[in-house]
Design an enzyme around this catalytic site. Structure first.
Site, PDB file in Angstrom:
ATOM      1  N   GLU A 258       0.850  -1.196   0.000  1.00 16.41           N
ATOM      2  CA  GLU A 258       0.000   0.000   0.000  1.00 16.41           C
ATOM      3  C   GLU A 258       0.881   1.239   0.000  1.00 16.41           C
ATOM      4  O   GLU A 258       1.841   1.305   0.771  1.00 16.41           O
ATOM      5  CB  GLU A 258      -0.919   0.001   1.226  1.00 16.41           C
ATOM      6  CG  GLU A 258      -1.917  -1.152   1.233  1.00 16.41           C
ATOM      7  CD  GLU A 258      -2.870  -1.127   2.420  1.00 16.41           C
ATOM      8  OE1 GLU A 258      -2.783  -0.189   3.248  1.00 16.41           O
ATOM      9  OE2 GLU A 258      -3.710  -2.029   2.523  1.00 16.41           O
ATOM     10  N   HIS A 277      -7.888   1.291   1.119  1.00 11.72           N
ATOM     11  CA  HIS A 277      -7.779   1.124   2.570  1.00 11.72           C
ATOM     12  C   HIS A 277      -8.503   2.268   3.296  1.00 11.72           C
ATOM     13  O   HIS A 277      -7.937   2.958   4.129  1.00 11.72           O
ATOM     14  CB  HIS A 277      -6.312   1.060   3.002  1.00 11.72           C
ATOM     15  CG  HIS A 277      -6.140   0.415   4.355  1.00 11.72           C
ATOM     16  ND1 HIS A 277      -4.967  -0.169   4.759  1.00 11.72           N
ATOM     17  CD2 HIS A 277      -6.997   0.270   5.399  1.00 11.72           C
ATOM     18  CE1 HIS A 277      -5.098  -0.645   5.991  1.00 11.72           C
ATOM     19  NE2 HIS A 277      -6.332  -0.389   6.393  1.00 11.72           N
TER      20      HIS A 277
END
Length: 304
Positions: A258, A277
């Protein structure tokens, strides 16, 4: 006792500042949310408390944070950013925040489930490209939703899903009861569920939990939803199952890497719906989160 919120984005910084009360410990807010781990020792400047939202705190960096005794991590997934046991050996205690966003994350899981069942993101992409894509979706009323792990978030998912006419089954490592939910073995859940949603905490026992073998054991044409942690799933096996159609669609809010790289294989698959996220990001959850962070800081200061 001093603290530093090292990586506050604009909205969290404003909430943190607004919730500050007279008599609270002195906590400085660093409003640069894009800091690197190597900057943390200088930012702390000897402070005993660090508040962390999303920045890694490697053990070798923490060792250089003179005076640091407490990490207040904004969430439950600290293991994705630091090693709590190693920090403990340095005399640094890691404090987590649970329950602040149960409803927010549950609503995101439900949204990903519905979007996956009806292919909404793919139709949106195609229509923007000038293509009138129409294909059959999956009707979820009467289908079986399997929840792997059953804490506060899964309980909220179950409440919403039951209200929409789904059958809900669950597996948990310890015995649980919840009205309307049947608790079954993991093998039974994988075999029976039209939708599987992950709700485990990431630790050494759950890393890689949804293995190649367990993915193969899932019902053909299953929808997979993950708002927990990417590392719980064998990513390569999941991608293969998406390509073969064994997994009909995946709704993913979390990833091994990420931010997700633009050239990542998941970005090339049509039967994946991606979100960044952000399942927990609602104003209500942020208020709860920062309130809990302040409560940790106040308690730590009183015990000092």
């Amino acid at each position: 006792m001093r603290g530093v919120f090292v990586d506050a984005n604009g909205s969290l910084a404003d909430i943190f500042d607004r919730q500050n009360k007279a008599g609270d410990p002195a906590v400085r807010i660093n409003r640069d949310a894009d800091i690197k781990a190597e900057q943390i020792p200088a930012l702390l400047d000897g402070a005993e408390i660090v508040i962390v939202d999303h920045t890694a705190l490697p053990t070798d960096v923490a060792r250089r944070c003179n005076g640091l005794k407490h990490v207040v991590f904004l969430g439950t997934g600290a293991r994705s950013y630091m090693n709590p046991e190693q920090l403990g050996e340095l005399g640094i205690e890691v404090h987590l925040i649970k329950g602040y966003g149960d409803t927010a994350v549950a609503e995101c899981a439900i949204a990903l489930m519905w979007a996956s069942a009806r292919g909404i993101a793919r139709m949106d992409r195609e229509m923007r490209a000038g293509n009138w894509l129409r294909e059959d979706g999956m009707q979820l009323t009467g289908k079986t939703l399997g929840l792997i792990g059953f804490g506060g978030i899964a309980a909220e998912v179950a409440r919403i899903a039951l209200g929409s006419g789904m059958r809900v089954i669950a597996w948990n490592r310890t015995p649980k009861q919840f009205a309307g939910v049947d608790f079954v073995s993991l093998d039974a859940l994988l075999a029976q569920s039209h939708v599987v949603s992950l709700h485990l905490l990431l630790n050494d026992d759950t890393r890689g939990f949804l293995s190649r073998e367990r993915i193969a054991a899932m019902k053909p044409g299953v929808i997979l939803v993950n708002t927990a942690r990417g590392a719980m799933v064998d990513e390569a096996a999941m991608i293969e199952a998406l390509k073969s159609g064994h997994i009909r669609h995946a709704g993913l809010d979390v990833f091994n890497t990420e931010p997700l790289p633009a050239d990542h294989p998941l970005t090339k698959l049509p039967n994946v719906t991606l979100s960044a996220h952000s399942a927990f990001r609602t104003p209500e959850a942020s208020e709860n989160l920062i309130h809990a962070a302040w409560e940790h800081c106040r308690r730590i200061a009183k015990q000092a």
